[in-house]
Enzyme design. Structure first.
Site, PDB file in Angstrom:
ATOM      1  N   SER A   1       9.572   4.774  -3.642  1.00 42.78           N
ATOM      2  CA  SER A   1       9.353   3.816  -2.564  1.00 42.78           C
ATOM      3  C   SER A   1       8.385   4.443  -1.573  1.00 42.78           C
ATOM      4  O   SER A   1       8.447   5.645  -1.316  1.00 42.78           O
ATOM      5  CB  SER A   1      10.674   3.508  -1.857  1.00 42.78           C
ATOM      6  OG  SER A   1      10.443   2.876  -0.613  1.00 42.78           O
TER       7      SER A   1
ATOM      8  N   GLY B   1       8.013  -5.625  -9.120  1.00 42.74           N
ATOM      9  CA  GLY B   1       8.920  -4.581  -9.590  1.00 42.74           C
ATOM     10  C   GLY B   1      10.372  -5.012  -9.483  1.00 42.74           C
ATOM     11  O   GLY B   1      10.771  -5.663  -8.524  1.00 42.74           O
TER      12      GLY B   1
ATOM     13  N   GLY C   1       0.800  -1.220   0.000  1.00 40.49           N
ATOM     14  CA  GLY C   1       0.000   0.000   0.000  1.00 40.49           C
ATOM     15  C   GLY C   1       0.833   1.271   0.000  1.00 40.49           C
ATOM     16  O   GLY C   1       2.029   1.246  -0.232  1.00 40.49           O
ATOM     17  N   TYR C   2       0.152   2.420   0.256  1.00 42.05           N
ATOM     18  CA  TYR C   2       0.735   3.754   0.109  1.00 42.05           C
ATOM     19  C   TYR C   2       1.297   3.851  -1.316  1.00 42.05           C
ATOM     20  O   TYR C   2       2.458   4.152  -1.540  1.00 42.05           O
ATOM     21  CB  TYR C   2       1.804   4.032   1.176  1.00 42.05           C
ATOM     22  CG  TYR C   2       1.942   5.501   1.479  1.00 42.05           C
ATOM     23  CD1 TYR C   2       0.964   6.169   2.212  1.00 42.05           C
ATOM     24  CD2 TYR C   2       3.022   6.236   1.005  1.00 42.05           C
ATOM     25  CE1 TYR C   2       1.072   7.530   2.471  1.00 42.05           C
ATOM     26  CE2 TYR C   2       3.132   7.591   1.248  1.00 42.05           C
ATOM     27  CZ  TYR C   2       2.152   8.231   1.989  1.00 42.05           C
ATOM     28  OH  TYR C   2       2.256   9.573   2.244  1.00 42.05           O
ATOM     29  N   LEU C   3       0.395   3.586  -2.254  1.00 42.22           N
ATOM     30  CA  LEU C   3       0.791   3.375  -3.651  1.00 42.22           C
ATOM     31  C   LEU C   3       1.335   4.654  -4.295  1.00 42.22           C
ATOM     32  O   LEU C   3       0.820   5.752  -4.074  1.00 42.22           O
ATOM     33  CB  LEU C   3      -0.408   2.862  -4.455  1.00 42.22           C
ATOM     34  CG  LEU C   3      -1.036   1.549  -3.949  1.00 42.22           C
ATOM     35  CD1 LEU C   3      -2.177   1.117  -4.880  1.00 42.22           C
ATOM     36  CD2 LEU C   3      -0.007   0.434  -3.808  1.00 42.22           C
ATOM     37  N   HIS C   4       2.388   4.467  -5.092  1.00 43.65           N
ATOM     38  CA  HIS C   4       3.013   5.555  -5.844  1.00 43.65           C
ATOM     39  C   HIS C   4       3.094   5.137  -7.322  1.00 43.65           C
ATOM     40  O   HIS C   4       2.572   4.077  -7.699  1.00 43.65           O
ATOM     41  CB  HIS C   4       4.397   5.870  -5.261  1.00 43.65           C
ATOM     42  CG  HIS C   4       5.260   4.653  -5.082  1.00 43.65           C
ATOM     43  ND1 HIS C   4       5.725   3.904  -6.134  1.00 43.65           N
ATOM     44  CD2 HIS C   4       5.719   4.025  -3.953  1.00 43.65           C
ATOM     45  CE1 HIS C   4       6.448   2.899  -5.691  1.00 43.65           C
ATOM     46  NE2 HIS C   4       6.458   2.931  -4.359  1.00 43.65           N
TER      47      HIS C   4
ATOM     48  N   LYS D   1      12.538  -2.997  -8.792  1.00 45.71           N
ATOM     49  CA  LYS D   1      13.027  -2.210  -7.660  1.00 45.71           C
ATOM     50  C   LYS D   1      13.495  -3.132  -6.522  1.00 45.71           C
ATOM     51  O   LYS D   1      14.503  -2.888  -5.874  1.00 45.71           O
ATOM     52  CB  LYS D   1      11.905  -1.279  -7.187  1.00 45.71           C
ATOM     53  CG  LYS D   1      11.989  -0.781  -5.760  1.00 45.71           C
ATOM     54  CD  LYS D   1      13.080   0.237  -5.597  1.00 45.71           C
ATOM     55  CE  LYS D   1      13.116   0.904  -4.237  1.00 45.71           C
ATOM     56  NZ  LYS D   1      12.786   0.120  -3.104  1.00 45.71           N
TER      57      LYS D   1
ATOM     58  N   GLY E   1       5.409   3.880  -9.044  1.00 44.87           N
ATOM     59  CA  GLY E   1       6.022   2.568  -9.281  1.00 44.87           C
ATOM     60  C   GLY E   1       4.963   1.484  -9.248  1.00 44.87           C
ATOM     61  O   GLY E   1       4.852   0.649 -10.153  1.00 44.87           O
ATOM     62  N   HIS E   2       4.132   1.510  -8.192  1.00 42.55           N
ATOM     63  CA  HIS E   2       3.013   0.566  -8.114  1.00 42.55           C
ATOM     64  C   HIS E   2       2.066   0.770  -9.301  1.00 42.55           C
ATOM     65  O   HIS E   2       1.542  -0.188  -9.863  1.00 42.55           O
ATOM     66  CB  HIS E   2       2.215   0.788  -6.825  1.00 42.55           C
ATOM     67  CG  HIS E   2       2.987   0.581  -5.553  1.00 42.55           C
ATOM     68  ND1 HIS E   2       3.292   1.611  -4.707  1.00 42.55           N
ATOM     69  CD2 HIS E   2       3.479  -0.545  -4.971  1.00 42.55           C
ATOM     70  CE1 HIS E   2       3.945   1.135  -3.648  1.00 42.55           C
ATOM     71  NE2 HIS E   2       4.080  -0.166  -3.788  1.00 42.55           N
TER      72      HIS E   2
HETATM   73  P1  AMP Z   1       5.780  -2.727  -1.841  1.00 41.25           P
HETATM   74  O1  AMP Z   1       4.439  -2.104  -1.648  1.00 41.25           O
HETATM   75  O2  AMP Z   1       6.927  -1.807  -1.560  1.00 41.25           O
HETATM   76  O3  AMP Z   1       5.902  -4.060  -1.163  1.00 41.25           O
HETATM   77  O4  AMP Z   1       5.912  -3.028  -3.394  1.00 41.25           O
HETATM   78  C1  AMP Z   1       4.925  -3.756  -4.091  1.00 41.25           C
HETATM   79  C2  AMP Z   1       5.429  -4.037  -5.482  1.00 41.25           C
HETATM   80  O5  AMP Z   1       5.683  -2.819  -6.165  1.00 41.25           O
HETATM   81  C3  AMP Z   1       6.731  -4.846  -5.493  1.00 41.25           C
HETATM   82  O6  AMP Z   1       6.690  -5.793  -6.539  1.00 41.25           O
HETATM   83  C4  AMP Z   1       7.749  -3.779  -5.754  1.00 41.25           C
HETATM   84  O7  AMP Z   1       8.937  -4.255  -6.372  1.00 41.25           O
HETATM   85  C5  AMP Z   1       7.004  -2.847  -6.678  1.00 41.25           C
HETATM   86  N1  AMP Z   1       7.611  -1.510  -6.645  1.00 41.25           N
HETATM   87  C6  AMP Z   1       7.866  -0.752  -5.549  1.00 41.25           C
HETATM   88  N2  AMP Z   1       8.489   0.392  -5.899  1.00 41.25           N
HETATM   89  C7  AMP Z   1       8.647   0.347  -7.245  1.00 41.25           C
HETATM   90  C8  AMP Z   1       9.247   1.230  -8.211  1.00 41.25           C
HETATM   91  N3  AMP Z   1       9.812   2.383  -7.861  1.00 41.25           N
HETATM   92  N4  AMP Z   1       9.214   0.850  -9.516  1.00 41.25           N
HETATM   93  C9  AMP Z   1       8.667  -0.323  -9.892  1.00 41.25           C
HETATM   94  N5  AMP Z   1       8.099  -1.188  -9.028  1.00 41.25           N
HETATM   95  C10 AMP Z   1       8.088  -0.869  -7.723  1.00 41.25           C
END
Ligand code: AMP
Length: 283
Positions: A186, A148, A32-35, A150, A37-38
């Site tokens: 992130s 991602g 969550g707290y989607l940006h 990332k 990248g998500h």
């Molecule tokens: P998280 O919410 O941080 O656990 O990330 C969820 C998914 O989004 C994971 O597969 C991450 O690798 C992907 N993700 C997070 N940040 C980025 C980014 N800057 N660019 C691409 N994918 C991302």
């Protein structure tokens, strides 16, 4: 229309019906707290599947007691808005008590790729990730899942788990989305102090220094590490955890460096620990 689902039973019943209708299900697991990248993952999933599901769950299993579970940012309303904008059909946002009604006695452990780097710095992290992802895959029953680059080591762990367990799922890797100054997006970036936020692009600069060294013919991993460390040391606020170059699929350090490589870096800054990575090939 986007629907928020809180219970495992409800999501299963809904997606069973979609599967009966022959619909391909795309799944994006997140905390969550989607940006943006998500967003790129949601967009890729919605473009390639009939029904897209995003999960929002800050998974306590993957945080050590000393880590930032309590400070992890949350914004369900904002996340649902982004899901709606990107054509995501279901937001699965279970409570902790729904996912873990009892103490978990089962752990999914992926040996090998989960052991170096993040695995050394955060010893139970990937077991927590692999366990929750297995559980989410079992709940959602996706055709395709989106991760991602990332979190490059996490992607390798998931790929290995899907291979070893013969899970009938296609893993799709999506490139890292960055801020204009190079910092990888992130959810944790919001916790950086203003000074740390200004210093943070040094991670990508260090990765570029490593990649440049390889491009100029360096084949000694220790000297590539040195090139990255030299750049990080220019920023006193940044406390390097590791800067490494490995084979992109095995996570072993080739000597001499050859093949498809990945440079990976982790550092503690005031407010948050950050990771980043970059590809580099030896032709
Ligand atoms: P998280 O919410 O941080 O656990 O990330 C969820 C998914 O989004 C994971 O597969 C991450 O690798 C992907 N993700 C997070 N940040 C980025 C980014 N800057 N660019 C691409 N994918 C991302």
């Amino acid at each position: 229309m986007t629907t928020v689902v809180r219970s495992i039973a409800d999501l299963r019943a809904t997606l069973d019906a979609a599967r009966r209708d022959g619909r391909a299900i795309g799944f994006v697991p997140t905390m969550g707290y989607l940006h943006d990248g998500h967003r790129s993952l949601l967009r890729a999933a919605a473009a390639a599947n009939d029904t897209t599901v995003v999960s929002i769950f800050v998974n306590p299993l993957q945080f050590a007691p000393t880590e930032d579970l309590d400070r992890y940012p949350r914004d369900l309303a904002g996340d649902v808005q982004m899901a709606t904008d990107e054509g995501v059909r279901y937001v699965f946002a279970p409570l902790q008590s729904e996912m873990y009604p009892e103490r978990m006695m089962t752990t999914v452990n992926v040996a090998g790729v989960s052991e170096p780097l993040e695995g050394m710095s955060r010893p139970s992290h990937f077991a927590g990730v692999a366990t929750v992802v297995t559980k989410l895959f079992s709940i959602v029953g996706p055709s395709r899942v989106y991760f991602g680059e990332k979190d490059f080591q996490q992607l390798a762990v998931i790929r290995r788990m899907v291979l070893d367990l013969s899970l009938p799922i296609e893993v799709v890797a999506c490139p890292t989305i960055r801020e204009p100054d190079g910092l990888a997006m992130s959810s944790r970036n919001v916790n950086l102090t203003p000074e740390a936020r200004k210093a943070a692009p040094v991670l990508l600069r260090a990765l570029h220094a490593g990649r440049d060294a390889i491009a100029q013919g360096e084949r000694d991993a220790a000297l590539v590490r040195r090139a990255m460390r030299n750049v990080i040391e220019e920023e006193p606020l940044v406390d390097l955890d590791y800067a490494e170059v490995v084979d992109a699929s095995t996570f072993v350090i080739p000597s001499p460096l050859e093949g498809t490589l990945r440079l990976l870096i982790a550092a503690r800054l005031p407010g948050a620990r950050l990771i980043d990575n970059l590809g580099a090939d030896v032709p």
